[in-house]
Motif scaffolding. Sequence first.
Motif, mmCIF file in Angstrom:
data_model
loop_
_atom_site.group_PDB
_atom_site.id
_atom_site.type_symbol
_atom_site.label_atom_id
_atom_site.label_comp_id
_atom_site.label_asym_id
_atom_site.label_seq_id
_atom_site.Cartn_x
_atom_site.Cartn_y
_atom_site.Cartn_z
ATOM 1 N N GLY A 71 67.167 41.980 62.290
ATOM 2 C CA GLY A 71 66.753 41.208 61.127
ATOM 3 C C GLY A 71 67.236 41.924 59.887
ATOM 4 O O GLY A 71 67.235 43.155 59.848
ATOM 5 N N TRP A 80 65.220 36.816 53.834
ATOM 6 C CA TRP A 80 65.787 37.269 55.095
ATOM 7 C C TRP A 80 67.148 36.589 55.206
ATOM 8 O O TRP A 80 67.216 35.380 55.391
ATOM 9 C CB TRP A 80 64.918 36.845 56.278
ATOM 10 N N PRO A 83 67.068 36.410 59.990
ATOM 11 C CA PRO A 83 65.711 36.616 60.497
ATOM 12 C C PRO A 83 65.726 37.439 61.793
ATOM 13 O O PRO A 83 66.661 37.338 62.588
ATOM 14 C CB PRO A 83 65.204 35.201 60.779
ATOM 15 N N ALA A 117 57.227 42.577 59.938
ATOM 16 C CA ALA A 117 57.998 41.764 60.893
ATOM 17 C C ALA A 117 58.122 42.493 62.235
ATOM 18 O O ALA A 117 58.046 41.866 63.299
ATOM 19 C CB ALA A 117 59.381 41.448 60.331
#
Length: 186
Positions: A71, A80, A83, A117
């Motif tokens: 990412g 982002w 991602p 994340a």
Amino acid sequence: VRWGGCGGGVLVATGALPFGPGKVQVTVNVVVVVDASGSMGAPMGGSSRMSVAKDALKQVLEQIPDTTHVGILVFPQGNWVYPLGPREESTLAGAIDSIQSRGGTPLGDYMKRGADALLKARRKQFGYGTYRLLVVTDGEASDRGKVEAFTPDIISPGTNLNSCPLTNTDSPNERPPVDSGGRTEQ
């Protein structure tokens, strides 16, 4: 998992171990937080810091295993560009090329977003895998207090934090953005 090098060097990941008779797949997860602040437009070696960072990032990501989830989070734009998920080389290269330098340097906030994340991926993968946050920056954070405050929380759940500082060696004001007590590799 062992990682080494940055900034034109080589980043190597080795790992993925089978567990028990069912052999659980272990995923290597890498979130790259890229500093695209205005200072990244400064000259460096006949180019800009941003150009050097993009070239180094492409070289590094070409050398990690194809099964690695990647990412790319860019600040200060806050998006982002890639991602966290499986690698697709052509999309990944285009995402890196799209990064432009402008704005401030809220490094701490984006380190935390990248780490969040990775924690989400850890929960989704039931804790199996490797989780690495790579910060590509010139070290001129506008929120150094947050960088220092968030770093222990980022590394405490087992996330490996690496800094790839892009600095001119003749500038005494530039320094790597993080020090995680020996767990930061540069």
